[in-house]
Design a protein around this motif. Structure first.
Motif, PDB file in Angstrom:
ATOM      1  N   VAL A  46      16.626 135.166  22.465  1.00 49.11           N
ATOM      2  CA  VAL A  46      16.137 136.539  22.600  1.00 49.11           C
ATOM      3  C   VAL A  46      15.546 136.908  21.250  1.00 49.11           C
ATOM      4  O   VAL A  46      16.169 136.645  20.211  1.00 49.11           O
ATOM      5  N   CYS A  47      14.336 137.508  21.236  1.00 47.77           N
ATOM      6  CA  CYS A  47      13.688 137.843  19.967  1.00 47.77           C
ATOM      7  C   CYS A  47      14.565 138.809  19.175  1.00 47.77           C
ATOM      8  O   CYS A  47      14.948 139.862  19.682  1.00 47.77           O
ATOM      9  N   PRO A  48      14.912 138.472  17.931  1.00 51.28           N
ATOM     10  CA  PRO A  48      15.781 139.353  17.131  1.00 51.28           C
ATOM     11  C   PRO A  48      15.077 140.655  16.750  1.00 51.28           C
ATOM     12  O   PRO A  48      15.734 141.613  16.351  1.00 51.28           O
ATOM     13  N   LYS A  49      13.748 140.682  16.883  1.00 51.25           N
ATOM     14  CA  LYS A  49      13.011 141.871  16.453  1.00 51.25           C
ATOM     15  C   LYS A  49      12.742 142.837  17.608  1.00 51.25           C
ATOM     16  O   LYS A  49      12.797 144.047  17.432  1.00 51.25           O
ATOM     17  N   CYS A  50      12.404 142.305  18.786  1.00 51.89           N
ATOM     18  CA  CYS A  50      12.012 143.222  19.876  1.00 51.89           C
ATOM     19  C   CYS A  50      12.796 142.996  21.162  1.00 51.89           C
ATOM     20  O   CYS A  50      12.516 143.635  22.178  1.00 51.89           O
ATOM     21  N   ASP A  51      13.769 142.054  21.173  1.00 55.67           N
ATOM     22  CA  ASP A  51      14.582 141.807  22.373  1.00 55.67           C
ATOM     23  C   ASP A  51      13.842 141.120  23.516  1.00 55.67           C
ATOM     24  O   ASP A  51      14.332 141.107  24.640  1.00 55.67           O
ATOM     25  N   TYR A  52      12.670 140.576  23.228  1.00 49.75           N
ATOM     26  CA  TYR A  52      11.963 139.825  24.276  1.00 49.75           C
ATOM     27  C   TYR A  52      12.813 138.611  24.673  1.00 49.75           C
ATOM     28  O   TYR A  52      13.283 137.876  23.822  1.00 49.75           O
ATOM     29  N   HIS A  53      13.022 138.436  25.983  1.00 50.64           N
ATOM     30  CA  HIS A  53      13.832 137.317  26.468  1.00 50.64           C
ATOM     31  C   HIS A  53      12.960 136.092  26.738  1.00 50.64           C
ATOM     32  O   HIS A  53      12.157 136.112  27.680  1.00 50.64           O
ATOM     33  N   PHE A  54      13.105 135.076  25.912  1.00 49.45           N
ATOM     34  CA  PHE A  54      12.394 133.814  26.160  1.00 49.45           C
ATOM     35  C   PHE A  54      13.064 133.105  27.340  1.00 49.45           C
ATOM     36  O   PHE A  54      14.228 133.351  27.627  1.00 49.45           O
ATOM     37  N   ARG A  55      12.293 132.199  27.986  1.00 47.36           N
ATOM     38  CA  ARG A  55      12.869 131.477  29.128  1.00 47.36           C
ATOM     39  C   ARG A  55      13.928 130.488  28.666  1.00 47.36           C
ATOM     40  O   ARG A  55      13.782 129.863  27.627  1.00 47.36           O
ATOM     41  N   LEU A  56      14.950 130.332  29.492  1.00 51.66           N
ATOM     42  CA  LEU A  56      15.963 129.300  29.247  1.00 51.66           C
ATOM     43  C   LEU A  56      15.785 128.220  30.305  1.00 51.66           C
ATOM     44  O   LEU A  56      15.359 128.514  31.417  1.00 51.66           O
TER      45      LEU A  56
END
Ligand SMILES: [Zn+2]
Length: 283
Positions: A46-56
């Motif tokens: 998860v992006c530490p700056k904006c909380d964007y959830h990358f795929r797992l």
């Protein structure tokens, strides 16, 4: 006019001295900032700056949900036999072989047993990188088996969807799986065993149109694309501009299509609480 000609050999580019940085950094799709990959991985992707959830991938998903050392996979032998001997830009058989080699899986799913904060559960996790996480005969069969196992053993089931929909290379064979899984879920419902559907980015097409929306609880990760047809197809059909954020988790929650949008860090706790609520306490 030879005075400007280079006398010595060409200058050698010091290729081997170049520091390899590729793969260490990734660009966030959400905030466009550059993030150190290690920092991203430590943060559950998860992006530490904006909380964007990358795929797992499916394996990471199981590790996220199940307790360490309890994971046991099954149905790994299921593989597609290319029922239509389908070919588009290249034969479906060769697509399958490539995806199998890249992912180490036979198809776009992993079925597993395990415990979730001590509660025995069954999990089916979809693998998006395997032909777009599409649902063909194998994914359909694997999910059906997981549901039937859940029904027999009275263990709650969690299906984590990440899919472009039904697998067109298997035509009607994959569409039939929508009905097959739905029927198995009806039996599970009659047996009063909970089913939690977790929708991740993306969950579309025939998967949304069947089991992904049939959970006793339908929960999604933030910002996930969830829908049936793509936005462009809809715009062209209804000849209207779609609203902002259409087909994203938050929009669907507001309009009653989902029960909750849950942050990845909270997912395991959330499911554990939900299972406590849905299953009778042992006396
Ligand atoms: Zn970001």
């Amino acid at each position: 006019m030879t005075w400007f000609k280079r006398q010595s050999d060409k200058i050698q580019a010091a290729e081997e001295k170049r520091v390899r940085t590729e793969g260490l950094w990734v660009k966030c799709e959400g905030c466009r900032q550059i993030i150190w990959k290690k920092e991203l991985e430590d943060n559950l992707n998860v992006c530490p700056k904006c909380d964007y959830h990358f795929r797992l991938n499916a394996g990471e998903r199981l590790l996220l949900l199940l307790d360490e050392g309890t994971i046991e996979t099954n149905d790994e032998e299921l593989a597609s036999n290319d029922p239509l001997t389908f070919t588009d830009t290249r034969p479906y058989k060769s697509r399958l072989q490539k995806s199998q080699a890249d992912s180490g899986l036979k198809d776009a799913i992993i079925n597993a047993y395990g415990t979730l904060q001590g509660r025995p559960v069954i999990v089916s996790a979809m693998e998006y990188s395997f032909i777009g996480g599409s649902m063909g005969a194998v994914v359909g069969e694997a999910i059906t088996r997981a549901i039937e196992r859940s029904c027999r053993e009275k263990k709650p089931i969690i299906v984590v969807s990440a899919s472009g929909g039904a697998r067109m290379m298997e035509g009607v064979v994959s569409l039939m799986k929508m009905a097959k899984i739905s029927a198995a879920l009806a039996r599970l419902d009659a047996a009063r065993v909970p089913y939690i559907s977790v929708l991740t980015d993306p969950t579309t097409g025939g998967v949304t149109a069947s089991y992904a929306m049939l959970g006793d609880l339908n929960i999604a990760e933030p910002g996930a694309l969830i829908g049936f047809a793509g936005p462009r197809v809809i715009e062209q059909t209804i000849r209207q501009k779609l609203p902002e954020g259409f087909q994203r988790s938050e929009f669907l929650l507001q309009h009653g299509m989902l029960d909750a949008v849950v942050h990845r860090k909270e997912m395991k706790n959330y499911i554990a609480r939900a299972l406590d609520f849905m299953t009778p306490k042992a006396a």
